[in-house]
Design a protein around this motif. Structure first.
Motif: not given
Length: 255
Positions: A198-209, A234-246
């Motif tokens: 969700v952070t990568m899609v909506k904020k365009g960033e990721v936290t490195a290791i 995968v199902k959960k990712i899809k459901e979460t993204l859609e709930k986030e308006g993606v």
């Protein structure tokens, strides 16, 4: 409005060996990367997977790898750019034939495994792959690791490019994936992985290791579906993204 593609590597069974749960994962993704017979897959599996993708309205990509069946294409090979270009052309042409025979269309090409990771940091290998795609099928989109040499090379030769991120993989500070041989390379906590997506899609960033924030554009998210837990993930990712308006859609619709 945020848009993103969900992609998965399919068609990796061959002969008497079944690998993955293609039938279970394909309804939940918008694009598939189909193995082209070298690191995995075979002609019958390629034909079956292409047919299934078309029936499900899922965008199709070629997934060429090194000729290393025993290592599943994940071992680095000492190859020249000329060899990588020829490998890419050979496998792209093979999948194109199955797609054409099924009256489908090829959306993209995404290298597999070691070929993908080596070309992400080696400009000459990335250029070889991009040239192969441009010369054989200039309408095909090159899918590569976000911010990598593949993205640079694809743009340079005139291809459309799509930038890929990974739901369950850790990143290094330079934007490359943490090698699977290192601790922490794979994120096993589904909730943590989904939050990162969700952070990568909506904020365009990721936290490195190592803790740094790394900027990246997420056009497509690679998800795996090789076991029942992965399919639920995968199902959960899809459901979460859609709930986030993606909106989940094949990247040919927005890149």
């Amino acid at each position: 409005m945020f848009k993103v593609d969900l992609n998965s590597d399919l068609g990796e069974s061959f002969g008497s060996y079944t690998i993955g749960m293609d039938h279970a994962i394909i309804p939940f993704v918008s694009s598939v990367n189909i193995a082209c017979g070298w690191h995995a897959g075979d002609p019958l599996v390629m034909a079956k997977t292409v047919k299934s993708a078309i029936e499900n309205g899922t965008a199709i990509g070629a997934h060429p790898g090194y000729p290393d069946l025993m290592g599943f294409g994940r071992r680095n090979l000492a190859v020249t750019p000329a060899e990588v270009k020829a490998y890419t052309l050979y496998q792209l042409g093979a999948l194109q034939a199955f797609v054409k025979a099924a009256n489908g269309s090829l959306q993209h090409l995404k290298p597999h495994g070691a070929m993908y990771n080596m070309a992400a940091t080696d400009a000459k290998l990335a250029q070889a792959i991009a040239e192969a795609v441009y010369e054989a099928a200039p309408e095909v989109i090159l899918l590569g690791l976000a911010n990598s040499e593949m993205i640079t090379a694809g743009k340079a030769v005139g291809l459309r490019v799509a930038q890929e991120v990974f739901a369950d993989r850790a990143y290094q500070a330079n934007g490359t994936l943490v090698p699977r041989s290192q601790p922490g390379a794979v994120i096993h906590d589904p909730d943590e992985a989904i939050a990162r997506v969700v952070t990568m899609v909506k904020k365009g960033e990721v936290t490195a290791i190592t803790g740094e924030k790394v900027e990246m554009k997420a056009d497509s998210i690679c998800v795996h579906g090789d076991n029942p837990e992965a399919v639920e993930f995968v199902k959960k990712i899809k459901e979460t993204l859609e709930k986030e308006g993606v909106t989940i859609t094949a990247f040919k619709n927005f890149v």
